[in-house]
Design a protein around this motif. Sequence first.
Motif, short mmCIF file in Angstrom:
data_model
loop_
_atom_site.label_atom_id
_atom_site.label_comp_id
_atom_site.label_asym_id
_atom_site.label_seq_id
_atom_site.Cartn_x
_atom_site.Cartn_y
_atom_site.Cartn_z
N THR A 206 0.83 -1.20 0.00
CA THR A 206 0.00 0.00 0.00
C THR A 206 0.87 1.25 0.00
OG1 THR A 206 -1.61 -1.24 1.27
CG2 THR A 206 -1.90 1.14 1.17
N LEU A 207 1.86 1.26 0.88
CA LEU A 207 2.76 2.42 0.95
C LEU A 207 3.47 2.63 -0.40
CD1 LEU A 207 4.24 4.58 2.73
CD2 LEU A 207 5.99 2.84 3.11
N GLY A 208 4.02 1.54 -0.93
CA GLY A 208 4.78 1.64 -2.17
C GLY A 208 3.90 2.05 -3.34
N ALA A 209 2.70 1.45 -3.43
CA ALA A 209 1.82 1.76 -4.56
C ALA A 209 1.39 3.23 -4.52
CB ALA A 209 0.60 0.85 -4.55
N LEU A 210 1.07 3.73 -3.32
CA LEU A 210 0.66 5.13 -3.20
C LEU A 210 1.79 6.07 -3.61
CD1 LEU A 210 -1.50 5.53 0.01
CD2 LEU A 210 -2.10 6.06 -2.35
N LEU A 211 2.98 5.81 -3.06
CA LEU A 211 4.12 6.67 -3.39
C LEU A 211 4.43 6.59 -4.89
CD1 LEU A 211 6.63 6.17 -0.44
CD2 LEU A 211 5.58 8.30 -1.20
N GLY A 212 4.40 5.36 -5.42
CA GLY A 212 4.71 5.18 -6.84
C GLY A 212 3.71 5.92 -7.71
N LEU A 213 2.44 5.87 -7.33
CA LEU A 213 1.40 6.55 -8.11
C LEU A 213 1.66 8.05 -8.11
CD1 LEU A 213 -1.36 6.15 -9.55
CD2 LEU A 213 -2.46 6.50 -7.35
N LEU A 214 1.97 8.59 -6.93
CA LEU A 214 2.16 10.03 -6.83
C LEU A 214 3.41 10.49 -7.58
CD1 LEU A 214 1.13 10.65 -3.11
CD2 LEU A 214 -0.12 11.20 -5.19
N ILE A 215 4.53 9.78 -7.43
CA ILE A 215 5.73 10.26 -8.12
C ILE A 215 5.64 9.98 -9.61
CG2 ILE A 215 7.22 10.11 -6.08
CD1 ILE A 215 8.35 7.55 -7.08
N GLY A 216 4.93 8.92 -10.00
CA GLY A 216 4.73 8.67 -11.43
C GLY A 216 3.90 9.76 -12.07
N TRP A 217 2.94 10.26 -11.34
CA TRP A 217 2.05 11.30 -11.87
C TRP A 217 2.72 12.65 -11.86
CZ3 TRP A 217 -2.39 12.14 -14.38
CH2 TRP A 217 -3.01 13.38 -14.25
N TYR A 218 3.31 13.04 -10.71
CA TYR A 218 3.85 14.39 -10.60
C TYR A 218 5.25 14.51 -11.19
CZ TYR A 218 -0.06 15.87 -7.74
OH TYR A 218 -1.32 16.19 -7.33
N GLU B 264 4.25 2.15 -14.27
CA GLU B 264 2.94 1.92 -14.86
C GLU B 264 2.13 3.23 -14.90
OE1 GLU B 264 2.48 -0.99 -16.23
OE2 GLU B 264 0.50 -0.40 -16.98
N ALA B 265 2.23 4.00 -13.83
CA ALA B 265 1.50 5.28 -13.81
C ALA B 265 2.03 6.23 -14.88
CB ALA B 265 1.61 5.93 -12.43
N MET B 266 3.35 6.15 -15.12
CA MET B 266 3.93 7.03 -16.15
C MET B 266 3.43 6.65 -17.53
SD MET B 266 7.76 7.47 -14.64
CE MET B 266 8.45 8.31 -16.03
N VAL B 267 3.21 5.36 -17.75
CA VAL B 267 2.64 4.93 -19.03
C VAL B 267 1.19 5.40 -19.13
CG1 VAL B 267 1.94 2.94 -20.39
CG2 VAL B 267 4.15 2.93 -19.23
N GLN B 268 0.42 5.15 -18.08
CA GLN B 268 -1.01 5.43 -18.12
C GLN B 268 -1.31 6.92 -18.24
OE1 GLN B 268 -3.41 3.24 -18.41
NE2 GLN B 268 -2.08 1.46 -18.22
N LYS B 269 -0.46 7.76 -17.60
CA LYS B 269 -0.82 9.18 -17.57
C LYS B 269 -0.71 9.81 -18.95
CE LYS B 269 3.48 11.58 -16.41
NZ LYS B 269 4.14 12.43 -15.41
N ASN B 270 -0.01 9.17 -19.88
CA ASN B 270 0.07 9.69 -21.24
C ASN B 270 -1.02 9.15 -22.14
OD1 ASN B 270 2.31 11.37 -20.84
ND2 ASN B 270 3.68 9.60 -20.94
N GLY B 271 -1.86 8.26 -21.61
CA GLY B 271 -2.96 7.72 -22.40
C GLY B 271 -3.97 8.81 -22.72
N GLU B 272 -4.62 8.67 -23.89
CA GLU B 272 -5.57 9.71 -24.27
C GLU B 272 -6.77 9.76 -23.34
OE1 GLU B 272 -6.54 9.61 -28.45
OE2 GLU B 272 -4.98 11.08 -28.85
N TYR B 273 -7.07 8.63 -22.67
CA TYR B 273 -8.24 8.70 -21.77
C TYR B 273 -7.95 9.62 -20.59
CZ TYR B 273 -6.17 5.30 -18.49
OH TYR B 273 -5.36 4.65 -17.59
N VAL B 274 -6.68 9.74 -20.21
CA VAL B 274 -6.34 10.68 -19.15
C VAL B 274 -6.45 12.12 -19.65
CG1 VAL B 274 -4.51 11.45 -17.60
CG2 VAL B 274 -4.91 9.02 -17.94
N ALA B 275 -6.04 12.33 -20.91
CA ALA B 275 -6.21 13.66 -21.51
C ALA B 275 -7.70 14.01 -21.54
CB ALA B 275 -5.61 13.69 -22.91
N ALA B 276 -8.53 13.01 -21.89
CA ALA B 276 -9.98 13.25 -21.93
C ALA B 276 -10.49 13.63 -20.54
CB ALA B 276 -10.70 12.02 -22.45
#
Lengths: 324, 268
Positions: B84-96, B153-165
């Motif tokens: 949980t700790l790792g996934a949350l941190l990974g999500l945040l740093i992957g996004w920001y 994985e978050a870095m891949v997903q954040k460039n998806g067009e559904y995120v742009a949408a």
Amino acid sequence: MTVMLAIRNLTRRFPARRSLADLLRGRPRQAVHAVEQVSLDVHRGETLGIVGESGCGKSTLARCLVRLHTPDAGSLAFEGADVLALEGPARRAYNRRVQMVFQDPYSSLNPRLTVGETLAEALHVHAIVPKADIPARVRALLDLVHLPHDAAARRPHEFSGGQRQRIGIARALAVEPHLIIADEPVSALDVSVQAAIVNLFMELQDRLGLTLVFITHDLRLVRHMTHRVAVMYLGRIVEVGPTAALFAAPRHPYTQALIRAVPQVKPGRRTTEAAVIGELPSPLEPPPGCAFHPRCPLADATCRRDIPVLEGRGGAWDVACHQA
Amino acid sequence: MKRPPTPLLGGLAILGLMVAFAVAPDVFSPYDPLAFDFSALLAPPSWAHPFGTDQFGRDLLSRSISAAAIDLQIAVFATFFPGTLGALLGLLIGWYGGLADAVIGRLMDLVATFPFLVLVIAIVAILGPGLANMYVAITIVGWVPYARLMRSEAMVQKNGEYVAACKVLGYSTPRILFRHILPNAIRPVLVYAVTAMALAILLGSSLGYLGLGAQPPTAEWGVLIADGKNFFTTAPWIALFPGTVIVIAGLGFSLTGDGLADLLEVKR
């Protein structure tokens, strides 16, 4: 004609990655000139086509218009109000009126959500209808894009490309926008499906009074469905004018070449002559002067030195060329 | 293309049995796991004692069954907290990205350069032995692979067009992160977590063996093996059977992880 969206001198550059060798040699940081000094008006109720080769900055321009990209310079005004300064709720309110349809129907839908969930989310976030009315509104949206009601319970992978693009259109329509920016919405689809989606756009525009900015590299689509067309080359607009007149007598040499390059079905009209010489130059180092001069048959010394300005040529027709 | 999910079913069967042992050990245990029987010291496997007995005459089958609860707890907690700790941190740093990514990225390198077990042992030694402290130590050391998986994985997903949408639709960042990116990015993390549960049991057993995890007389598979080490030449069954149980439990987690990977594969 009232101006809905006024674009003035919009510029967006993407800094290129600088290698260590470049850094040591003290070369300046390079940037991709994606959109350069673009000025354009979108009129209420019209369909404006934006055409150009791949990599000419069409998509970047589209993304600037919906604020996915922040321009480096220039201004953007929607119904007289500055758009680039908007943040938070005001920006959300802008996006409620200006929506986008994306190029790739395969990646533009969240594969884990059902179609109903995707549409309901947009309705919920913007509080378009009371919560109890959301399912009815979802069905109404599906009707609008000619999808069956049972589509709501299914996930995107169960649909074809054309159907997915209909879902993407329904999602954009969910927030009741006035202006839709469609970024190559049919270029990922089969030709037979393209026609159906194009007709859907035209039908929706009629029924809902939408204003449409339709970005494409397909001149035949532009000719078929737009009122006005803007031609982009290497980040700049080189010609804007009423579609019918512009296709009948294009003035900019690049527009002329593009129109000549449209494949002809009738054998007698075919030509083997290459429409444009050479390749699109690197947007990292656009040629000095007119960016088109290395490929232009009419280029002279002026073209190599001065950047041509987009000027009125009468009849709401602007051209950026020293020769035309 | 549907092939029967045999590995998943096999894995779930093993885990189901483990859960049953954990929930109701008395139903399955033939003896009291803590009861001494001085008439059957170091008895070899027999019909009366299928796994044999230890030096105090305690029935090893009963002890292995009663250890299921604690080992299952170790498997779940030692992956849930760091996961949980790792996934949350990974999500945040992957996004920001940016500075947060750089700082936490270096921190991940730092933690990862230490030998895993040595660092856990050091932290448990500071905090004191016991299960709760073991979880704290494993969380401090074990979040890194989860964060790395989630970040990429978050870095891949954040460039998806559904995120742009989503952005064009004006959705808030928490909504985009947790409703859109997280469900699409979680699969490798989940699959890794289930596989890591097998490793967590081994880790818990190692720490138990070293006397830093579960404390005697609590039955825990690692502790059971530790108990058996002094009798390995004369009574090998004391260490052998709990060891086999660990292997089977690990197999259960691995099979479930593989099956889960197939099941969670998203159709595009």
